[in-house]
Design a protein around this motif. Structure first.
Motif, PDB file in Angstrom:
ATOM      1  N   MET A 118      12.893  13.849 -20.247  1.00 30.38           N
ATOM      2  CA  MET A 118      13.427  14.795 -21.218  1.00 30.38           C
ATOM      3  C   MET A 118      13.700  14.063 -22.511  1.00 30.38           C
ATOM      4  O   MET A 118      14.206  12.946 -22.520  1.00 30.38           O
ATOM      5  N   ASN A 119      13.417  14.676 -23.624  1.00 32.06           N
ATOM      6  CA  ASN A 119      13.500  14.049 -24.916  1.00 32.06           C
ATOM      7  C   ASN A 119      14.921  13.686 -25.305  1.00 32.06           C
ATOM      8  O   ASN A 119      15.877  14.352 -24.964  1.00 32.06           O
ATOM      9  N   ALA A 120      15.044  12.631 -26.070  1.00 36.50           N
ATOM     10  CA  ALA A 120      16.270  12.240 -26.744  1.00 36.50           C
ATOM     11  C   ALA A 120      17.420  12.001 -25.800  1.00 36.50           C
ATOM     12  O   ALA A 120      18.323  12.803 -25.660  1.00 36.50           O
ATOM     13  N   HIS A 121      17.390  10.845 -25.151  1.00 38.04           N
ATOM     14  CA  HIS A 121      18.486  10.424 -24.280  1.00 38.04           C
ATOM     15  C   HIS A 121      18.740  11.465 -23.220  1.00 38.04           C
ATOM     16  O   HIS A 121      19.790  12.073 -23.132  1.00 38.04           O
ATOM     17  N   SER A 122      17.759  11.658 -22.374  1.00 36.98           N
ATOM     18  CA  SER A 122      17.771  12.792 -21.461  1.00 36.98           C
ATOM     19  C   SER A 122      18.942  12.797 -20.513  1.00 36.98           C
ATOM     20  O   SER A 122      19.333  13.850 -20.044  1.00 36.98           O
ATOM     21  N   ARG A 125      10.162  14.672 -29.073  1.00 34.83           N
ATOM     22  CA  ARG A 125       9.118  14.366 -28.103  1.00 34.83           C
ATOM     23  C   ARG A 125       7.839  13.799 -28.681  1.00 34.83           C
ATOM     24  O   ARG A 125       7.088  13.160 -27.964  1.00 34.83           O
ATOM     25  N   SER A 126       7.514  14.065 -29.927  1.00 28.47           N
ATOM     26  CA  SER A 126       6.244  13.583 -30.472  1.00 28.47           C
ATOM     27  C   SER A 126       6.349  13.499 -31.982  1.00 28.47           C
ATOM     28  O   SER A 126       7.038  14.302 -32.616  1.00 28.47           O
ATOM     29  N   PHE A 147       5.458   3.846 -37.023  1.00 27.78           N
ATOM     30  CA  PHE A 147       5.606   4.123 -35.597  1.00 27.78           C
ATOM     31  C   PHE A 147       5.053   5.503 -35.272  1.00 27.78           C
ATOM     32  O   PHE A 147       5.370   6.488 -35.934  1.00 27.78           O
ATOM     33  N   HIS A 148       4.234   5.562 -34.227  1.00 32.94           N
ATOM     34  CA  HIS A 148       3.647   6.831 -33.798  1.00 32.94           C
ATOM     35  C   HIS A 148       3.821   6.987 -32.292  1.00 32.94           C
ATOM     36  O   HIS A 148       3.385   6.124 -31.524  1.00 32.94           O
ATOM     37  N   LEU A 149       4.486   8.060 -31.894  1.00 27.25           N
ATOM     38  CA  LEU A 149       4.512   8.473 -30.497  1.00 27.25           C
ATOM     39  C   LEU A 149       3.624   9.709 -30.417  1.00 27.25           C
ATOM     40  O   LEU A 149       3.983  10.784 -30.905  1.00 27.25           O
ATOM     41  N   VAL A 150       2.468   9.541 -29.795  1.00 24.47           N
ATOM     42  CA  VAL A 150       1.451  10.590 -29.819  1.00 24.47           C
ATOM     43  C   VAL A 150       1.463  11.273 -28.451  1.00 24.47           C
ATOM     44  O   VAL A 150       0.868  10.797 -27.486  1.00 24.47           O
ATOM     45  N   ALA A 151       2.161  12.407 -28.391  1.00 19.75           N
ATOM     46  CA  ALA A 151       2.331  13.133 -27.140  1.00 19.75           C
ATOM     47  C   ALA A 151       2.080  14.618 -27.386  1.00 19.75           C
ATOM     48  O   ALA A 151       2.330  15.129 -28.477  1.00 19.75           O
ATOM     49  N   ALA A 200      13.180   8.459 -28.213  1.00 17.57           N
ATOM     50  CA  ALA A 200      13.734   7.779 -27.043  1.00 17.57           C
ATOM     51  C   ALA A 200      13.961   8.776 -25.910  1.00 17.57           C
ATOM     52  O   ALA A 200      14.229   9.950 -26.126  1.00 17.57           O
ATOM     53  N   GLY A 201      13.865   8.274 -24.684  1.00 22.86           N
ATOM     54  CA  GLY A 201      14.163   9.096 -23.522  1.00 22.86           C
ATOM     55  C   GLY A 201      13.125  10.168 -23.257  1.00 22.86           C
ATOM     56  O   GLY A 201      13.452  11.334 -23.056  1.00 22.86           O
ATOM     57  N   MET A 202      11.858   9.778 -23.228  1.00 21.55           N
ATOM     58  CA  MET A 202      10.796  10.742 -22.954  1.00 21.55           C
ATOM     59  C   MET A 202       9.840  10.141 -21.941  1.00 21.55           C
ATOM     60  O   MET A 202       9.571   8.941 -21.954  1.00 21.55           O
ATOM     61  N   GLU A 203       9.316  11.008 -21.062  1.00 20.77           N
ATOM     62  CA  GLU A 203       8.491  10.520 -19.957  1.00 20.77           C
ATOM     63  C   GLU A 203       7.100  11.143 -19.967  1.00 20.77           C
ATOM     64  O   GLU A 203       6.943  12.329 -20.271  1.00 20.77           O
ATOM     65  N   TYR A 204       6.126  10.302 -19.648  1.00 16.51           N
ATOM     66  CA  TYR A 204       4.755  10.734 -19.427  1.00 16.51           C
ATOM     67  C   TYR A 204       4.194   9.907 -18.272  1.00 16.51           C
ATOM     68  O   TYR A 204       4.791   8.896 -17.894  1.00 16.51           O
ATOM     69  N   PRO A 205       3.083  10.290 -17.689  1.00 21.99           N
ATOM     70  CA  PRO A 205       2.564   9.523 -16.555  1.00 21.99           C
ATOM     71  C   PRO A 205       2.319   8.061 -16.909  1.00 21.99           C
ATOM     72  O   PRO A 205       1.661   7.760 -17.913  1.00 21.99           O
TER      73      PRO A 205
END
Length: 734
Positions: free
Chosen positions: A1-5, A212-213, A219-223, A381-386
């Motif tokens: 879960m996004n942002a310090h889940s 989440r993205s 910096f790039h979080l590509v989700a 921060a605090g985001m999950e993917y496989p």
């Protein structure tokens, strides 16, 4: 879960319209039919308000249990081949995608639906931002400004060279301006059991990081960055009674759901950028024209995410191995200023691999990538993917500090999603409890077994010796909404009156209390069976309920908890109403003594009592206070103002003995009186002495003493006085 889940949900209380899905009798499930909105293709969408499923899935759902003898870990439904290029200055990704989808149904399919998740960030009129405003606008640290929006465009979609017609739909009844779900009408239908390949040319504009993205600086979080097909559920899967498209809009507080498949992804970025991604890197990156192409492959996952930044330090590498799992290569990506967080994050990931694989089942993948975002990118921060997750970043990590606890726990939590979100792959739109709730519960179990405590005091208080600690499950109580819960734990993510937070905190507390009643061994065995039976298969709430009931051997208890707390909003509120312990003394009046009627006056009775006491005390000079020649009648009254839960009442006596009784009325009684007659006086009465029911709204009224005891009040008074004195002393020295 996004942002310090594991933290943020305790303060995120989105005011959305509540909708309760299913009502259960105390130990019996009653399924409430929800009409499905039909599309003009004859295949309906899943209900917009869908939540906790009450009917178990069919035995052959999702291809049946995976035995391990199959050629692939999952029954792969979709195959993605993507070639993508990042422009780090414009923060765009241009991609060409071959999407091959298999029709699992018994009927031809001519219309399919894709998620275009980045379109949630294209303007303020999307479902995402509409819900954000309805919550009071407090979900995110800031709203997008000019030039910071994101979107995804399908430049072309073809099937076998023929153009595919596109149109936008809103399956959940969101604003007509929401374009997060696109309908594709295929030139050629996909026959039952057959597959088709769609060639897609797409352009993604990443938003400035919000949720989440996105990007911040380099910096790039590509989700959620590529077109992703929805899930065609079949009869007997997650409550479906006929084929239906499960393809929800992108809601502000929901996450995702997709079919298992394989990903073959080539990522082209400037050569000075470091990349981390889902899956296994295939050989060394290939350089051309100042760009490097990184090739990643991963099967048996249902999503793919990646990161790229030119400021990353050299990755911290590690490894892990465990019984039943392949050797795992671990990579930690971090900024130089956050080097102090890298090694603790690696250690936490290794510890989590050990714990989750031991208590649930083997970790089936060969890689794990941990990303520590830079300054001003905490939304990532605090985001999950496989095989890939993001954690927190701290410049310093003090022992026994809140930072140490948070850094450790967010790593464990986000890794744990790899099981509940990744391998078990529940529907996070409709049943967030199965991911967020169960994972929160499991990572707090891990913290408890490690003896890990949260120390919330700031550094200046710790410097003067004030550093109280408490365990994670008591931390959860702050967001568990024990007093007045509005939403069942099984409610979906996006129609909650009290926001998504209780899906974490209240759910974790519910399962803590269930474990306390089932026992640790039975609970762990049941969850191992859940993992074994439902890995790679998208279980529902009903599937979890049935597995726990069968594997634990305690069906009645499991069904009662689910009926009260998962499908309904059950308040737990038991208390000790009163306790008294009085000597049973002779009383004035007439009676039969040695066959004759005699009458005793009060004075005679008093003398008889005094004589008996004097004689008894001489015979028992070492007797404890509270004992004497006459027995004591102890009476305890307990009250129930909430749901029926199995309770234990412990009564302690002055001689150190105790009495324990079970209180679990089966006919709805709201109170009970317990009476003992013993030679010694009672001291106290306590409900739930083992603290099995953290969900109880008020633990302070669970116990009473016969004699008024002001020690607790005095202790708090002295503690507060000491703290005040310490603060004043510190101020005086500045």
């Amino acid at each position: 879960m996004n942002a310090h889940s594991y933290r943020k949900p305790a303060i995120v209380l989105a005011a959305l319209a509540a909708a309760t899905l299913a009502v259960l009798a105390l130990a019996q499930v009653q399924v409430i039919a929800i009409p499905e909105p039909y599309t003009d293709t004859g295949i309906p969408f899943a209900p917009a308000q869908a939540g906790a499923v009450a009917a178990p899935s069919a035995p052959d759902a999702w291809g049946g249990p995976r035995t391990g003898s199959e050629p692939t870990l999952s029954d792969r439904v979709v195959d993605y081949k993507i070639a993508a290029t990042l422009d780090p200055d414009k923060h765009t990704v241009d991609g060409k995608q071959q999407l091959t989808w298999r029709n699992r149904s018994a009927h031809p399919v001519r219309t399919v639906y894709l998620h275009l998740y980045l379109n949630a960030f294209e303007h303020a009129g999307t479902t995402f931002f509409t819900e954000h405003r309805a919550s009071g606008g407090g979900m995110f640290s800031r709203d997008p400004r000019e030039g910071e929006w994101g979107h995804i465009n399908l430049r072309s979609v073809t099937q076998g060279g023929a153009k595919v017609e596109q149109s936008f739909v809103q399956p959940d009844g969101g604003p007509a301006s929401d374009r997060t779900v696109v309908r594709l009408d295929l030139p050629q239908p996909v026959q039952a059991g057959a597959s088709t390949t769609l060639d897609i040319d797409f352009h993604s504009q990443l938003p400035r990081l919000l949720a989440r993205s996105g990007y911040f600086g380099s910096f790039h979080l590509v989700a959620q960055w590529f077109p992703k097909i929805g899930v065609l559920e079949l009869a007997g899967e997650r409550g479906a009674t006929r084929p239906r498209w499960n393809v929800h809009e992108y809601h502000a507080e929901s996450e995702f759901y997709a079919d298992f498949g394989s990903y073959d992804v080539k990522l082209t970025v400037p050569k000075d950028y470091t990349v981390g991604a889902t899956g296994e890197l295939q050989g060394a990156p290939v350089e051309k024209n100042g760009m490097l192409t990184h090739h990643y492959v991963q099967g048996d996952v249902h999503d793919f995410a990646w990161t790229a930044d030119k400021r990353y330090a050299a990755p911290l590498m590690g490894s892990w191995s465990g019984a039943g799992s392949p050797p795992v290569s671990i990579k930690v990506l971090y900024m130089p200023e956050f080097a102090a967080s890298a090694a603790p994050s690696l250690k936490a990931a290794q510890d989590a691999l050990t714990y989750y694989s031991k208590t649930l089942g083997p970790y089936p993948y060969k890689t794990l990538t941990v990303v520590l975002p830079p300054h001003n990118a905490s939304e990532a921060a605090g985001m999950e993917y496989p095989t890939f997750y993001t954690a927190d970043s701290y410049a310093t990590v003090d022992p026994k500090s809140r930072q140490e606890f948070e850094l450790d726990l967010v790593n464990i939590h986000e890794f744990g999603h790899g099981y509940f979100y990744g391998i078990l792959a529940s529907n996070e739109f409709e049943e967030p409890m199965l991911d967020e709730g169960l994972n929160e519960y499991w990572n707090m179990r891990m913290a408890r077994e490690r003896g890990q405590l949260l120390h919330p005091a700031p550094r200046w208080l710790r410097a003067i010796g004030v550093s109280p600690g408490f365990d994670g499950f008591h931390f959860e109580l702050g967001g568990a909404v024990r007093e007045n819960p509005a939403d069942p734990a099984g409610q979906n993510a996006y129609t909650r009156l009290q926001g998504i937070g209780p899906a974490y905190n209240r759910s974790a507390t519910i399962f803590h209390d269930l474990e306390a009643q089932l026992g640790k061994q039975a609970t762990e065995q049941a969850f191992k069976e859940y993992y074994q039976r439902w890995r790679f298969r998208h279980p529902s709430t009903a599937d979890l309920r049935e597995t726990l009931a069968q594997a634990s051997g305690q069906r009645a208890l499991v069904e009662r908890v689910f009926a009260q707390q998962v499908y309904r909003t059950g308040k737990v509120d038991d208390r000790v109403q009163s306790i008294s312990s009085e000597e049973v003394l002779p009383q004035p009046g007439s009676g039969i003594v040695n066959g004759k009627r005699v009458e005793l006056t009060q004075d005679q009775v008093d003398k008889q009592i005094d004589d008996a006491r004097e004689k008894w005390e001489k015979a028992h000079p070492d007797a404890k206070h509270g004992a004497g020649p006459y027995p004591y009648r102890t009476e305890v009254v307990v009250r129930r103002r909430g749901e029926a839960v199995p309770q234990t009442l412990l009564v302690r006596f002055a001689d150190g003995s105790s009495e324990t009784v079970k209180w679990d009325p089966q006919n709805g009684e709201r109170w009970e009186r317990f009476v003992w007659q013993k030679p010694v006086k009672a001291v106290s009465a306590e409900l739930d002495p083992e603290r099995k029911h953290l969900l109880d709204t008020n633990k302070l009224d669970d116990s009473r003493t016969v004699k008024a005891d002001g020690s607790a009040a005095r202790r708090w008074t002295f503690d507060l006085a000491a703290l005040a004195q310490a603060i004043l002393t510190l101020i005086a020295t500045i």
